[in-house]
Design an enzyme around this catalytic site. Sequence first.
Site, mmCIF file in Angstrom:
data_model
loop_
_atom_site.group_PDB
_atom_site.id
_atom_site.type_symbol
_atom_site.label_atom_id
_atom_site.label_comp_id
_atom_site.label_asym_id
_atom_site.label_seq_id
_atom_site.Cartn_x
_atom_site.Cartn_y
_atom_site.Cartn_z
ATOM 1 N NE ARG A 82 4.928 -4.402 -4.819
ATOM 2 C CZ ARG A 82 3.672 -4.552 -4.145
ATOM 3 N NH1 ARG A 82 3.982 -4.003 -3.104
ATOM 4 N NH2 ARG A 82 2.490 -4.734 -4.661
ATOM 5 N N GLY A 125 0.865 -1.319 -0.096
ATOM 6 C CA GLY A 125 0.113 0.303 -0.030
ATOM 7 C C GLY A 125 0.977 1.158 -0.029
ATOM 8 C CG ASN A 161 -7.316 -1.433 -4.984
ATOM 9 O OD1 ASN A 161 -6.527 -0.597 -4.424
ATOM 10 N ND2 ASN A 161 -8.370 -1.931 -4.459
ATOM 11 C CE LYS A 162 -4.505 -8.844 -3.369
ATOM 12 N NZ LYS A 162 -3.117 -9.277 -3.227
ATOM 13 C CD GLN A 218 -2.959 -7.952 1.148
ATOM 14 O OE1 GLN A 218 -3.832 -8.857 0.906
ATOM 15 N NE2 GLN A 218 -2.216 -7.364 0.274
ATOM 16 C CG ASP A 275 -2.495 -0.581 -5.608
ATOM 17 O OD1 ASP A 275 -1.418 -0.479 -4.694
ATOM 18 O OD2 ASP A 275 -3.511 -1.002 -5.293
#
Length: 312
Positions: A90, A58, A232-233, A181, A222
């Site tokens: 990342r 994150g 995003n995830k 998470q 993200d």
Amino acid sequence: MDIQTLLPGFLRSANLCRYEDGRILILDRRRLPFEQEYVECRTVEDVASALSAMVTQGGGPLETALRTMIMAADQGRDLDEAAALLASSRRTNRTMAHALEGLLESCRQGADIRMEVARILARYDSCYEKMSYYGSALISDGAGILTTCFAEHSFLLSVKRAVMEGKDVRVYVNETRPYLQGARLTAPALHEMGIRCTLVTDGMGAGLMKGGLVSLYMTACDLYMECGAVVNKVGTLANAVAAKRYGVPYYAFALEKSPDRELELEYRNGVEVLEFCGKRITGEGIDALYPAFDVMEKDLVSGVVTPRGVEK
């Protein structure tokens, strides 16, 4: 409000990561909430490896990378090379790369790296506070909010502000496989902050929306792209599609809109799906696939909460 005091302990700047005695100490989120341990890194390479291994995620890599640049300067490392190595750890979340680019440019113009890192981190705190005002305004009294993964500062502070304003709020937190998470970070964070939350499995979102328990969907972001799409995830897309179907607004939180024209979605090793905490969860000889991120096209997004307001 003093956001550092409102945040859960493991998200406060002093606990998230720190640079002391010539080393970077990163709180190992993989062990939370059961153990609080730090991963020690003495080189930029150590930090990059830790970020790739999801020791923190994150917004954690952003703050860690900035502090690592101070260590790199103290060690006489080439700062451009250090920044490139950290950014490559990342690849999808470009906010860290942009922050490092900004830091390098300031240093080229003569800025003291310690003072510049402190200034950047203070600016982010200010951004989080602004976003909490915009985010809380989207939350109605009696709201049931679904979230995916760990949306961190801006989302947590938005919900906290809504609760402080007297709104009755409950957050539905999906597990977020394979690292969980949601179960290990989001739910404990909300609980510590005094916010009502309920843990659900990753597949329950659509049913909760259809049944009327969820009236709002909110996640981190993200990557916020120029075209208005958000990244995003993995798992976010399914809920965004369900939200569109059942008339549930979906808002993402983003510090900035990325100037990048190309999108590189990170694929992680499928072994991470086959295991949890080093223990295999399925039979031998079975393959797994792990695309780490989803892309939500603009038509699925009701708005993006930024430091400038809610962009639609």
